[in-house]
Design a protein around this motif. Structure first.
Motif, PDB file in Angstrom:
ATOM      1  N   GLY A  94      74.491  33.830  36.204  1.00 28.21           N
ATOM      2  CA  GLY A  94      75.941  33.702  36.403  1.00 28.21           C
ATOM      3  C   GLY A  94      76.143  32.412  37.455  1.00 28.21           C
ATOM      4  O   GLY A  94      77.084  31.462  37.269  1.00 28.21           O
ATOM      5  N   ILE A  95      75.395  32.553  38.562  1.00 29.04           N
ATOM      6  CA  ILE A  95      75.719  31.315  39.482  1.00 29.04           C
ATOM      7  C   ILE A  95      75.240  29.933  38.747  1.00 29.04           C
ATOM      8  O   ILE A  95      76.014  28.932  39.043  1.00 29.04           O
ATOM      9  N   SER A 105      66.798  25.592  38.415  1.00 26.61           N
ATOM     10  CA  SER A 105      67.177  24.890  39.956  1.00 26.61           C
ATOM     11  C   SER A 105      67.662  26.261  40.805  1.00 26.61           C
ATOM     12  O   SER A 105      67.375  26.195  41.946  1.00 26.61           O
ATOM     13  N   ILE A 106      68.389  27.263  40.261  1.00 28.20           N
ATOM     14  CA  ILE A 106      68.942  28.165  41.072  1.00 28.20           C
ATOM     15  C   ILE A 106      67.609  29.323  41.490  1.00 28.20           C
ATOM     16  O   ILE A 106      67.661  29.804  42.601  1.00 28.20           O
ATOM     17  N   CYS A 107      66.662  29.549  40.742  1.00 29.61           N
ATOM     18  CA  CYS A 107      65.619  30.180  40.998  1.00 29.61           C
ATOM     19  C   CYS A 107      64.778  29.588  41.982  1.00 29.61           C
ATOM     20  O   CYS A 107      64.524  30.148  43.133  1.00 29.61           O
ATOM     21  N   LEU A 108      64.441  28.229  41.928  1.00 25.34           N
ATOM     22  CA  LEU A 108      63.865  27.607  43.266  1.00 25.34           C
ATOM     23  C   LEU A 108      64.589  27.791  44.562  1.00 25.34           C
ATOM     24  O   LEU A 108      64.138  27.976  45.569  1.00 25.34           O
ATOM     25  N   GLN A 183      72.356  31.277  47.050  1.00 27.29           N
ATOM     26  CA  GLN A 183      71.731  32.511  47.081  1.00 27.29           C
ATOM     27  C   GLN A 183      72.483  33.744  46.497  1.00 27.29           C
ATOM     28  O   GLN A 183      73.814  33.929  46.504  1.00 27.29           O
ATOM     29  N   ALA A 184      71.772  34.423  45.399  1.00 29.53           N
ATOM     30  CA  ALA A 184      72.401  35.597  45.005  1.00 29.53           C
ATOM     31  C   ALA A 184      72.515  36.978  46.034  1.00 29.53           C
ATOM     32  O   ALA A 184      73.060  37.721  45.763  1.00 29.53           O
ATOM     33  N   GLY A 185      71.328  37.019  46.939  1.00 24.18           N
ATOM     34  CA  GLY A 185      71.062  37.902  47.561  1.00 24.18           C
ATOM     35  C   GLY A 185      72.000  37.525  49.006  1.00 24.18           C
ATOM     36  O   GLY A 185      72.775  36.777  49.008  1.00 24.18           O
TER      37      GLY A 185
END
Length: 395
Positions: A94-95, A105-108, A183-185
């Motif tokens: 979602g982000i 990119s979000i994973c990195l 960050q998702a966290g």
């Protein structure tokens, strides 16, 4: 190569920048949309992140290197989350959608600390931050209430991407979270039940295949736990990727410190008759001390220039001793005293990496926070502790 400038940033006063509710993907989409500019700015800043660029072969163009690093992070993190924490994977998706960036990119940007926080013999690629945390309660607290003070020692380059987020998962507790925009966290936070958790980084030598990140464990604990005891049980039993030290306090005044490596966990409580706990970035529990970097370890040549040749652990140990000295000189501690302790520039008055308020050519204190579990509030300043002008925000 551009280094991480210690020049202070001029930032807007802290505020809740997104209110994320619903299922995990909906929460991520809200965050990605609301913080699109910050998230994309954080992605652009990777070009200047020296710790990352040192991993780039000299002959490989940056865009090719970045794409390869992103693919590697997605290949590592996405399957691990799909198996162990699909809700967090959906939140990251979602982000990415909201920010208009590829999932890789979000994973990195979420996994980068686990990727570069590696150890090879006596050569260390440093994590992106240091940090100090001090918790008081009961006789040590001027009001009797539990409080946690946290200095977020990070790279000035990334300071503009700090954010406060209100999270309300469909099947969980509301929380007020401090993190970086992609960050998702959660780095630090407090939930509606009065549980507060903060995170420092650690230097450990054990490794594991990718799992949910420590920041993700904190977010899950805030969504599902009401007390320190519940959170300690949940976090220590969870598989993880990365290392850290967690300070936990709840509305009842219970305090605990949890030290995490990739494979081990240790728990500390206040000493008998004591109503306070502190730590910086040095493990104290036997379980984690066994896998902590050697006390004699020094930074090698494959790290940013300001760190080369310096002791890895000694500044953090000295900082802990200085905070302990300041605490022992106080009969009782309120928010003002907490602020003064965390703003201290050491016995000489000249700040460095060993002073509670960190000023170096690499790490600086970039955010100063005070968490109040019983009141479900935080006082926060996006600045060094010595210049902090706190804004109080309630959940």
């Amino acid at each position: 190569m551009t280094t991480n400038s210690p020049t202070p940033q001029k930032l807007a006063p802290p505020r809740v920048e997104c209110q994320c509710s619903g299922n995990p993907r909906e929460m991520g989409l809200t965050q990605g949309t609301a913080l699109r500019e910050k998230i994309r700015g954080a992605h652009e800043s990777l070009r200047k992140l020296e710790a990352l660029r040192l991993e780039q072969p000299w002959w490989l163009p940056y865009r090719v290197f970045l794409s390869a690093a992103e693919r590697k992070s997605e290949k590592s993190l996405a399957p691990a989350l799909r198996q162990s924490n699909p809700a967090m994977l959906a939140r990251m998706q979602g982000i990415a959608e909201g920010a208009g960036l590829p999932m890789r990119s979000i994973c990195l940007m979420n996994a980068i600390e686990a990727f570069i926080g590696s150890v090879a013999g006596r050569t260390v690629v440093p994590p992106l931050g240091a940090c100090s945390a001090l918790a008081v309660r009961g006789t040590r607290s001027r009001t009797g209430e539990p409080m946690i003070a946290k200095n977020f020692d990070y790279l000035p380059l990334l300071q503009p991407f700090s954010m406060l987020r209100e999270s309300h998962p469909r099947d969980g507790f509301r929380s007020l979270d401090f993190a970086l925009a992609p960050q998702a966290g959660t780095v630090d936070g407090v939930n509606e039940k009065g549980l507060a958790i903060t995170l420092n980084y650690a230097f450990v030598t054990d490794s594991v295949t990718p799992n949910p990140l420590v920041t993700m464990l904190i977010a899950d604990a805030l969504a599902s736990c009401a007390t320190v005891t519940e959170a300690v049980r949940r976090i220590t039993a969870s598989p993880r990727w990365g290392a850290g030290m967690l300070m936990l306090a709840d509305a009842s005044g219970d305090l605990a410190s949890v030290e995490l490596s990739n494979t081990r966990a240790g728990v500390r409580r206040p000493a008998a008759g004591a109503d306070w706990l502190l730590f910086t970035n040095v493990c104290l529990c036997p379980e984690t001390c066994a896998v902590q970097l050697s006390e004699s370890a020094a930074y090698g040549e494959n790290v940013p220039l300001p760190l080369r040749g310096g002791s890895v652990l000694q500044p953090h140990a000295n900082r802990a001793r200085r905070i302990e000295e300041l605490v022992r000189n106080q009969n009782s501690i309120g928010p003002d005293e907490l602020a003064a302790i965390m703003a201290d520039h050491g016995p000489t008055g000249v700040p460095d990496g060993a002073s509670p308020c960190v000023h170096t050519d690499y790490f600086n204190t970039t955010a100063s926070l005070q968490w109040f579990p019983a009141r479900r509030r935080v006082r926060v300043s996006y600045s060094s502790a010595c210049t902090a002008q706190y804004v109080e925000i309630a959940l």
